[in-house]
Design a protein around this motif. Structure first.
Motif, PDB file in Angstrom:
ATOM      1  N   THR A  45      -8.399  -5.029  -8.331  1.00  0.00           N
ATOM      2  CA  THR A  45      -9.717  -4.085  -8.303  1.00  0.00           C
ATOM      3  C   THR A  45     -10.626  -4.490  -9.624  1.00  0.00           C
ATOM      4  N   GLN A  82     -12.549   0.734  -3.280  1.00  0.00           N
ATOM      5  CA  GLN A  82     -11.097   0.943  -2.595  1.00  0.00           C
ATOM      6  C   GLN A  82     -10.992   2.048  -1.573  1.00  0.00           C
ATOM      7  N   ASP A 164     -12.743  -4.022  -1.161  1.00  0.00           N
ATOM      8  CA  ASP A 164     -11.633  -3.781  -1.865  1.00  0.00           C
ATOM      9  C   ASP A 164     -10.568  -2.889  -0.758  1.00  0.00           C
ATOM     10  N   GLU A 165      -9.658  -3.489  -0.440  1.00  0.00           N
ATOM     11  CA  GLU A 165      -8.720  -3.304   0.581  1.00  0.00           C
ATOM     12  C   GLU A 165      -9.282  -2.601   1.850  1.00  0.00           C
TER      13      GLU A 165
HETATM   14 MG   LIG Z   1      -7.061  -1.568  -6.385  1.00  0.00          MG
END
Ligand SMILES: [Mg+2]
Ligand SMILES: Nc1ncnc2c1ncn2[C@@H]1O[C@H](COP(=O)(O)OP(=O)(O)O)[C@@H](O)[C@H]1O
Lengths: 259, 266
Positions: A45, A82, A164-165
């Motif tokens: 991140t 995220q 992010d993810e």
């Molecule tokens: Mg992360």
């Protein structure tokens, strides 16, 4: 012409005295789809935030679309954070969330018009959420919200997508679907995609390059090739079997290529 | 009613109150969604220090209050950014500090004739034509700011990180937003009072959020709510000879608590 759209050279980032990234080097070329994998706390991140200009760095060189991070033109970089703590009790329909993606490109003092609305609809369509256009996002599931947020990023018509993810909250089947969608976007629009992912096995079937990150970049190369066991051990430690059970699984790959 | 309206001070109070309540209804959404309620408490209480400073220095309390409140608002914002802290924590510090300063200023000035209760709880009938003029100029400017940058403010309220990453000038807008809120608070203190003003900023959106499914309708219903509690509260207070600010806030709170949803056709 062959300038990378993301260029990171010898990047070192600290939080206080703690070094989170050290001598990290990564290039994402135009139209390339790259995944970063690595353990929690590995700095994934943080790396994205540096690229987005949201975190300062101590050493190294970072260029995004030829500019310093944070100095890219409004709307050129789409970002999916995220997790989304922001939903709370903000009453807003899915279509209006996606429409927000138009704001940066419109600039100050301009209101979105019919063309913007149409584009927002198309983006909802791409992520398969047209049916939920009028549903308040608070009542969508985690995976559906992710899709709506991707649609918002797409509505910016970015050159670069940073995710992010993104597959958090998606079940295994939707994940495959989702990566397929990203891949098609890349193919059709020539955008570059940089995303963080945990499911190294699945994701390697879709991306061009994988970077294993745990403070350092341990491996930076084409996906699909076998990542040396030693590197995986180094990056993830002992629990890696779960993550990479199919890291190079031919049947898996063939099974999904027609999806 | 006609008799009531024949008094100039009542007309001033009504016009000033209506303008302010409509702008409160609009701005309320951003305050509630960005969790700035306590910040508005802090800014409003800074006015106490500002007024006391004016008395101590023999200056117009309006002037010292504007300067003092804006300074405190910007200091809080700066501390929040510098320390990556919550508004709650920093406001908690400044809230106490400005009250402390106010008391010190007052004790130094030894002027006990000054109407503390009026500032704390509002004295709507004390609105002169110069107060009204200040309200009539400032409140629309505040509303104009929120209107012009509406889409950016919505985007940063909904998802600050994404707004930053997309190139929306979030920090600049946030600073101006807090300046605008501070100004709105300062000009309404005479009407509603330091202690009560927060209720007026928080109630409209809180009420509307219970019933609305889109942020535009929250803002619309919030404005209506704010307008209605002001007018009804004002007439009730006149009729029963109650303090206006307190009556309006009490009425708003009762409306907020009523389980109206059961009756709303949905
Ligand atoms: Mg992360
Ligand atoms: N705002 C912050 N302040 C201090 N340390 C942080 C901050 N954000 C992240 N870190 C630290 O940096 C390291 C990397 O975090 P992160 O980039 O979020 O990892 P990942 O996304 O790979 O899980 C972690 O050890 C984390 O504790």
């Amino acid at each position: 012409m062959n300038e990378p759209w993301i260029h990171v050279r010898d990047l070192t980032v600290r939080y206080g005295s703690k070094t989170v990234l050290e001598k990290v080097t990564l290039d994402v070329m135009p139209g390339e789809m790259v995944s970063i994998v690595g353990p929690n706390g590995g700095g994934k991140t943080t790396l994205l935030k540096v690229i987005l200009g949201m975190k300062d760095f101590s050493e190294g060189e970072v260029r995004v679309l030829g500019e310093k991070p944070g100095h890219v033109k409004a709307g050129e970089v789409g970002y999916l954070p995220q997790i989304n703590r922001h939903l709370r009790d903000f009453p807003i329909r899915a279509r209006d969330v996606v429409l927000m993606g138009r704001f940066p490109r419109l600039g100050l003092l301009k209101r979105p018009g019919p063309a913007d609305r149409k584009l927002a609809e198309e983006c909802l369509e791409i992520v398969g959420m047209s049916d939920s256009a009028d549903v308040p996002v608070q009542s969508l599931s985690g995976g559906q919200v992710q899709r709506v947020f991707i649609a918002r990023a797409l509505a910016m018509e970015p050159k670069l997508l940073i995710l992010d993810e993104p597959s958090t909250g998606l079940d295994a089947v939707s994940q495959e679907d989702f990566y397929g969608t990203l891949r098609r976007l890349r193919d059709n629009r020539g955008i570059s995609i940089l995303m963080v992912s945990h499911d190294i096995g699945v994701v390697s079937n879709y991306v061009d390059k994988i970077a294993c990150l745990n403070r350092h970049i341990h491996y930076h190369g084409p996906a699909g090739n076998e990542i040396p066991e030693k590197i995986i051990q180094e990056v993830f430690g002992r629990n890696i079997q779960i993550l990479v059970h199919n890291k190079n699984c031919v049947t898996c790959r063939e099974g999904h290529s027609n999806g | 009613m006609a008799e009531m309206l024949s008094f100039a001070f009542i007309r001033h109070a009504l016009i000033g109150g209506v303008i302010i309540s409509v702008v409160f209804g609009f701005v309320s959404f951003f305050i509630v969604e960005q969790r700035l309620s306590f910040l508005t408490v802090g800014i409003a209480h800074a006015a106490f220090g500002g007024v006391a400073l004016g008395i101590l220095l023999g200056l117009s309390p309006y002037l010292t209050t504007v300067v003092f409140c804006l300074a405190v608002a910007l200091l809080i914002l700066r501390q929040v950014r510098k320390n990556r802290a919550d508004y709650d924590m920093i406001t908690g510090i400044f809230f106490a500090a400005t009250m402390a300063l106010g008391i010190i200023f007052l004790s130094l000035s030894k002027d006990y004739t000054f109407d503390i209760i009026g500032y704390l709880f509002g004295s709507i009938l004390g609105i002169g034509s110069s107060d009204l003029l200040i309200i009539a100029i400032t409140a629309p400017l505040v509303a104009l700011f929120f209107f012009l940058f509406f889409k950016e403010l919505v985007a940063l309220t909904f998802d600050r990180e994404v707004a930053v990453s997309a190139g929306i000038p979030v920090n600049m807008l946030e600073t101006w937003m807090i300046v605008a809120i501070a100004l709105l608070i300062v000009i309404s203190i005479k009407i509603i009072g330091i202690i009560l003003v927060t209720a007026f900023l928080v109630l409209p959106a809180s009420f509307a959020l219970k019933y609305c499914q889109s942020y535009r309708s929250v803002i619309g219903l919030g404005i209506l709510f704010s307008f209605v509690i002001f007018l009804v509260g004002f007439f009730l207070s006149y009729h029963f000879d109650l303090p206006a600010g307190a009556t309006i806030v009490a009425l708003g709170t009762v409306l907020y608590l009523l389980p109206l949803r059961r009756f709303a056709a949905k």
